[in-house]
Design an enzyme around this catalytic site. Structure first.
Site, PDB file in Angstrom:
ATOM      1  N   HIS A  45       0.874  -1.177   0.000  1.00 50.26           N
ATOM      2  CA  HIS A  45       0.000   0.000   0.000  1.00 50.26           C
ATOM      3  C   HIS A  45       0.914   1.231   0.000  1.00 50.26           C
ATOM      4  CE1 HIS A  45      -2.738   2.981   1.853  1.00 50.26           C
ATOM      5  NE2 HIS A  45      -3.735   2.196   1.511  1.00 50.26           N
ATOM      6  N   ASP A  96       3.128  -4.311   8.094  1.00 50.50           N
ATOM      7  CA  ASP A  96       1.906  -3.528   7.949  1.00 50.50           C
ATOM      8  C   ASP A  96       0.738  -4.514   8.047  1.00 50.50           C
ATOM      9  OD1 ASP A  96      -0.384  -2.382   6.949  1.00 50.50           O
ATOM     10  OD2 ASP A  96       0.541  -1.564   5.133  1.00 50.50           O
ATOM     11  N   GLN A 101      -4.514  -5.026   6.890  1.00 53.25           N
ATOM     12  CA  GLN A 101      -5.503  -5.942   6.314  1.00 53.25           C
ATOM     13  C   GLN A 101      -5.454  -7.328   6.965  1.00 53.25           C
ATOM     14  OE1 GLN A 101      -7.815  -5.059   4.306  1.00 53.25           O
ATOM     15  NE2 GLN A 101      -7.062  -3.050   3.681  1.00 53.25           N
ATOM     16  N   LYS A 114     -10.559  -0.586  10.249  1.00 57.64           N
ATOM     17  CA  LYS A 114     -10.760  -1.770   9.398  1.00 57.64           C
ATOM     18  C   LYS A 114     -11.150  -2.985  10.253  1.00 57.64           C
ATOM     19  CE  LYS A 114      -7.240  -0.102   6.215  1.00 57.64           C
ATOM     20  NZ  LYS A 114      -7.942   0.380   5.026  1.00 57.64           N
ATOM     21  N   CYS A 132      -4.837   2.558  -3.645  1.00 58.03           N
ATOM     22  CA  CYS A 132      -3.604   3.067  -3.012  1.00 58.03           C
ATOM     23  C   CYS A 132      -2.473   2.066  -3.171  1.00 58.03           C
ATOM     24  CB  CYS A 132      -3.813   3.397  -1.534  1.00 58.03           C
ATOM     25  SG  CYS A 132      -4.918   4.779  -1.279  1.00 58.03           S
TER      26      CYS A 132
END
Ligand code: PLP
Length: 420
Positions: free
Chosen positions: A137, A214, A217, A240, A378
């Site tokens: 991302h 990261d 997600q 999220k 993104c």
């Protein structure tokens, strides 16, 4: 939810999860859009909020809101206790050893920027390298690019294979003596690829290189344990994960956080200030300058309670079943091509429909009540790698159903009627 807007029978109790009951916890899902029941499939961008979260935030403002950490009065102490209780929930949720390793930020983006600015500036020098992957991302590209530009360092990128998996042999080759940090996404927002994170951390650690993951997600879909992963930093966002927006988490190993300089200066991150010298607060407050999103953090705590209440393994199994079903059904639509067919995937169905621009797909789907995201998500380099300007992306959450996937597929039939 009214009977009119409730997904039709076929009611799913899959993987031990009663999705009808789950849906009832989300007031927003009971509405119609353009006269059709809302089918919300934009969860990778942001998930909807259960009553538990909405009520927790409301309760803060209705009954005990005050600034935290600085007051001796009752409301301040209640707010502080609730805020710190949320930190403990986050610690337990990701398996961190200590609450001092949990820093509240505004989101994944800020968490990564914090590490790039503080750890990065202290450790990356001229001709050094930061290694990311082709899946990232923009939030896990641009902060490193800015750091490399400032320091005269080099950003290197592990390539992807045609399915959307990171080529691990290339990663092994690219971690060299000049690599100062490896940063990669646990799950790709654009393709849904689940990276073999533990193996990737081991590869970097074998060469003495720390790792930032990261997890934006990943945390909504997988049970994440930062100690089992042994990563040095782990970043994610509340919004999220069924929690409020404007709140995020940075996990960092104590030794790193202790050695790192503050990211921002201001209130709460100090022990004492004179015009000559400031001494900084202990962890994690050293990295929490200024008044934070107090109600948002408490809301995140409620979101974690919600997910734990469902059972994270159940959620993962349920969503996996839904993803498999969605993959099968989408491939039945003539002209649909899935972008991202990695060995292991979570939540994301990114696709193109031959002859129709993704934005047109999104517009027609909206008229059918179906919310998907269209664009580059993104992750422009991912789009470039697979030679598409954009995709349509349906992304799943625990409240989605097979019946909703059927609605998506039928709506794609309408798209074909309109454009082909
Ligand atoms: C993989 C990934 N990383 C980072 C981010 C940025 O998250 P936020 O906007 O909450 O900071 C996102 C958001 O879509 C994401 O999917």
């Amino acid at each position: 939810m009214s009977a009119a807007t409730r997904p039709a029978a076929g009611a799913e109790v899959l993987a031990g999860l009663d999705v009808e009951r789950v849906r009832e916890e989300f007031p927003i899902l009971g509405q119609t859009v353009h006269g059709k029941p809302l089918v919300y499939l934009d969860n990778a961008a942001s998930a909807q909020k259960p009553r538990q979260v909405i009520e927790a935030e409301t309760a803060v403002y209705e009954s005990y809101y005050s600034n935290i950490h600085r007051g001796v009065h009752s409301l301040s102490m209640r707010s502080t206790d609730a805020y710190e209780a949320a930190r403990e929930k986050v610690r337990a949720f990701i398996g961190a050893a200590h609450c001092r390793e949990i820093v509240f930020t505004r989101g994944t983006t800020e968490s990564i920027n914090l590490v790039a600015s503080s750890y990065g500036r202290a450790h990356v020098g001229k001709d050094d390298e930061v290694l990311i992957t082709g899946l990232e991302h923009h939030s896990n590209i641009v902060p490193w690019q800015m750091l490399c530009e400032e320091k005269g360092a080099r950003l290197r990128v592990v390539p992807l294979d045609d399915r959307g998996d990171v080529i691990l042999e290339e990663m092994e080759r690219l971690i060299g003596p000049r690599t100062k940090l490896v940063a990669f996404g646990h799950v790709s927002n654009a393709l849904g690829t689940v990276n073999p994170a533990k193996r990737m951390v081991e590869m970097a650690h074998a060469k003495g290189v720390p790792v930032l993951i990261d997890g934006a997600q990943a945390v909504p879909h997988l049970a994440v344990d930062v100690r089992a992963l042994d990563c040095d930093f782990y970043a994610f966002s509340s919004h999220k994960l069924y929690g409020p927006s404007g709140v995020g988490v940075l996990y960092g190993k104590t030794a790193h956080l202790q050695a790192m300089p503050p990211y921002q200066g201001g209130g709460d991150m100090i022990l004492s200030v004179t015009f000559e010298k400031t001494t900084y607060n202990e962890l994690p407050y050293k990295f929490e300058a200024g008044t934070p999103n107090i109600a948002g953090v408490i809301g995140l705590g409620a979101a974690l309670d919600f997910v734990e209440g469902l059972g994270r393994d159940k959620v993962a199994r349920y969503e996996h079943d839904l993803l498999e079903y969605g993959t099968r059904r989408l491939l039945e639509v003539p002209g649909v091509r899935l972008i991202g067919t990695a060995r292991e995937k979570a939540s994301v169905l990114s696709f193109v429909l031959e002859g129709v621009h993704p934005h047109d797909i999104g517009t027609v789907l909206d008229y059918e009540g179906v919310a998907v995201r269209t664009g580059h998500h993104c992750a422009q380099p991912v789009m470039e790698r697979y030679c598409v300007p954009a995709t349509a992306r349906a992304s799943l959450a625990v409240y989605n159903t097979r019946q909703e996937i059927d609605v998506l597929v039928a709506a794609l039939g309408k798209v074909r009627e309109v454009f082909l």
